[in-house]
Design a protein around this motif. Sequence first.
Motif, mmCIF file in Angstrom:
data_model
loop_
_atom_site.group_PDB
_atom_site.id
_atom_site.type_symbol
_atom_site.label_atom_id
_atom_site.label_comp_id
_atom_site.label_asym_id
_atom_site.label_seq_id
_atom_site.Cartn_x
_atom_site.Cartn_y
_atom_site.Cartn_z
ATOM 1 N N ALA A 97 0.841 -1.197 0.000
ATOM 2 C CA ALA A 97 0.000 0.000 0.000
ATOM 3 C C ALA A 97 0.877 1.248 0.000
ATOM 4 C CB ALA A 97 -0.919 0.011 1.222
ATOM 5 N N CYS A 98 0.439 2.279 -0.715
ATOM 6 C CA CYS A 98 1.200 3.525 -0.775
ATOM 7 C C CYS A 98 0.252 4.702 -0.975
ATOM 8 C CB CYS A 98 2.215 3.472 -1.914
ATOM 9 S SG CYS A 98 3.315 4.917 -1.984
ATOM 10 N N ASP A 99 0.443 5.754 -0.180
ATOM 11 C CA ASP A 99 -0.292 7.009 -0.387
ATOM 12 C C ASP A 99 0.628 8.210 -0.147
ATOM 13 O OD1 ASP A 99 0.000 6.859 2.364
ATOM 14 O OD2 ASP A 99 -2.089 7.328 2.824
ATOM 15 N N ARG A 100 1.933 7.986 -0.309
ATOM 16 C CA ARG A 100 2.915 9.040 -0.058
ATOM 17 C C ARG A 100 2.885 10.134 -1.116
ATOM 18 N NH1 ARG A 100 9.522 8.165 -0.014
ATOM 19 N NH2 ARG A 100 10.078 10.387 0.018
ATOM 20 N N TRP A 101 2.537 9.734 -2.358
ATOM 21 C CA TRP A 101 2.623 10.668 -3.474
ATOM 22 C C TRP A 101 1.261 11.281 -3.799
ATOM 23 C CZ3 TRP A 101 7.540 11.317 -3.548
ATOM 24 C CH2 TRP A 101 8.398 10.249 -3.288
ATOM 25 N N LEU A 102 1.268 12.333 -4.601
ATOM 26 C CA LEU A 102 0.054 13.126 -4.827
ATOM 27 C C LEU A 102 -0.947 12.480 -5.784
ATOM 28 C CD1 LEU A 102 1.619 16.704 -5.089
ATOM 29 C CD2 LEU A 102 0.129 15.849 -3.266
ATOM 30 N N THR A 103 -0.496 11.541 -6.609
ATOM 31 C CA THR A 103 -1.403 10.959 -7.591
ATOM 32 C C THR A 103 -1.491 9.440 -7.437
ATOM 33 O OG1 THR A 103 0.272 10.552 -9.313
ATOM 34 C CG2 THR A 103 -0.713 12.768 -9.224
ATOM 35 N N VAL A 104 -2.593 8.892 -7.904
ATOM 36 C CA VAL A 104 -2.777 7.438 -7.890
ATOM 37 C C VAL A 104 -1.703 6.772 -8.745
ATOM 38 C CG1 VAL A 104 -4.328 5.559 -8.532
ATOM 39 C CG2 VAL A 104 -5.257 7.631 -7.485
ATOM 40 N N ALA A 105 -1.402 7.359 -9.905
ATOM 41 C CA ALA A 105 -0.404 6.779 -10.796
ATOM 42 C C ALA A 105 0.949 6.665 -10.122
ATOM 43 C CB ALA A 105 -0.292 7.620 -12.074
ATOM 44 N N ASP A 106 1.362 7.708 -9.413
ATOM 45 C CA ASP A 106 2.678 7.678 -8.770
ATOM 46 C C ASP A 106 2.710 6.677 -7.617
ATOM 47 O OD1 ASP A 106 3.709 9.502 -10.524
ATOM 48 O OD2 ASP A 106 3.490 11.226 -9.209
ATOM 49 N N ASN A 107 1.618 6.544 -6.891
ATOM 50 C CA ASN A 107 1.576 5.550 -5.820
ATOM 51 C C ASN A 107 1.590 4.133 -6.392
ATOM 52 O OD1 ASN A 107 1.566 7.170 -3.416
ATOM 53 N ND2 ASN A 107 -0.485 7.844 -3.970
ATOM 54 N N MET A 108 0.940 3.935 -7.533
ATOM 55 C CA MET A 108 1.022 2.643 -8.210
ATOM 56 C C MET A 108 2.452 2.350 -8.643
ATOM 57 S SD MET A 108 -2.210 2.248 -10.736
ATOM 58 C CE MET A 108 -3.890 2.128 -10.137
ATOM 59 N N GLN A 109 3.103 3.369 -9.208
ATOM 60 C CA GLN A 109 4.469 3.179 -9.673
ATOM 61 C C GLN A 109 5.405 2.832 -8.515
ATOM 62 O OE1 GLN A 109 5.315 2.859 -12.628
ATOM 63 N NE2 GLN A 109 7.468 3.366 -12.937
ATOM 64 N N ALA A 110 5.182 3.474 -7.367
ATOM 65 C CA ALA A 110 6.004 3.179 -6.189
ATOM 66 C C ALA A 110 5.834 1.724 -5.763
ATOM 67 C CB ALA A 110 5.623 4.116 -5.045
ATOM 68 N N ILE A 111 4.598 1.229 -5.808
ATOM 69 C CA ILE A 111 4.349 -0.174 -5.444
ATOM 70 C C ILE A 111 5.005 -1.110 -6.450
ATOM 71 C CG2 ILE A 111 2.547 -1.936 -5.266
ATOM 72 C CD1 ILE A 111 0.752 0.244 -4.018
ATOM 73 N N ALA A 112 4.900 -0.774 -7.743
ATOM 74 C CA ALA A 112 5.525 -1.609 -8.768
ATOM 75 C C ALA A 112 7.030 -1.702 -8.546
ATOM 76 C CB ALA A 112 5.225 -1.055 -10.161
ATOM 77 N N LYS A 113 7.659 -0.583 -8.223
ATOM 78 C CA LYS A 113 9.106 -0.572 -7.991
ATOM 79 C C LYS A 113 9.466 -1.348 -6.719
ATOM 80 C CE LYS A 113 10.446 3.533 -10.581
ATOM 81 N NZ LYS A 113 11.444 2.786 -11.396
#
Length: 204
Positions: A97-113
């Motif tokens: 789970a991630c909500d650190r970043w301002l957009t859904v796309a960036d939080n998805m990318q963080a999880i993928a990484k």
Amino acid sequence: MIESYPLYWPEGRPRTSRGERERSRFDTSFARARDEVVRQVELMTGRYEWMRREAGLILSTNMPLRRDGLPLASARPPDDPGVAVYFNYKGNPVCFACDRWLTVADNMQAIAKTIDALRGISRWGTGDMMEAAFKGFTALPAPTERGWRDVLGLLPGTAPTRADIESAFRRRRSETHPDRGGNSDEFHAVQAAYQQALKEVPQT
């Protein structure tokens, strides 16, 4: 019950407040980030054909869904950009789970990484390193402090029928749905209470 929409944030995981969220340096679109999460889970679990059913993948956000159950890229960005990805790894439920970043796309990318980094541990590290790394991503069950009668608005000590339960569930689901001004946590509590009620009250 864990659902793709609305966002089902994992129990016990702290949230990032709106003021603490940051702009990321990721260079990605929503569609690319969403597809990359799916790809990384495929690579992690070894499930490709029928992957979502076999691995139990649920990509949960506040974005409306496509027909295949994945978030719709063209939808309006939600106020809450949090993302939670649930799947089974070696028979165990896990959640990123991630909500650190301002957009859904960036939080998805963080999880993928993050999943990609763990795959690196799997390839280059030892078995105990991998198991230790995954302990922090175990999906915890939802707490059950309130009884299902209370959550569904049924009187304690009563013996409701399946029809009573269905009626109460529809009413409470409508009242708590985030799209109608309800609370996401309460909405999911209603879903879980309904499932528990169906287990305890036999079909007549």
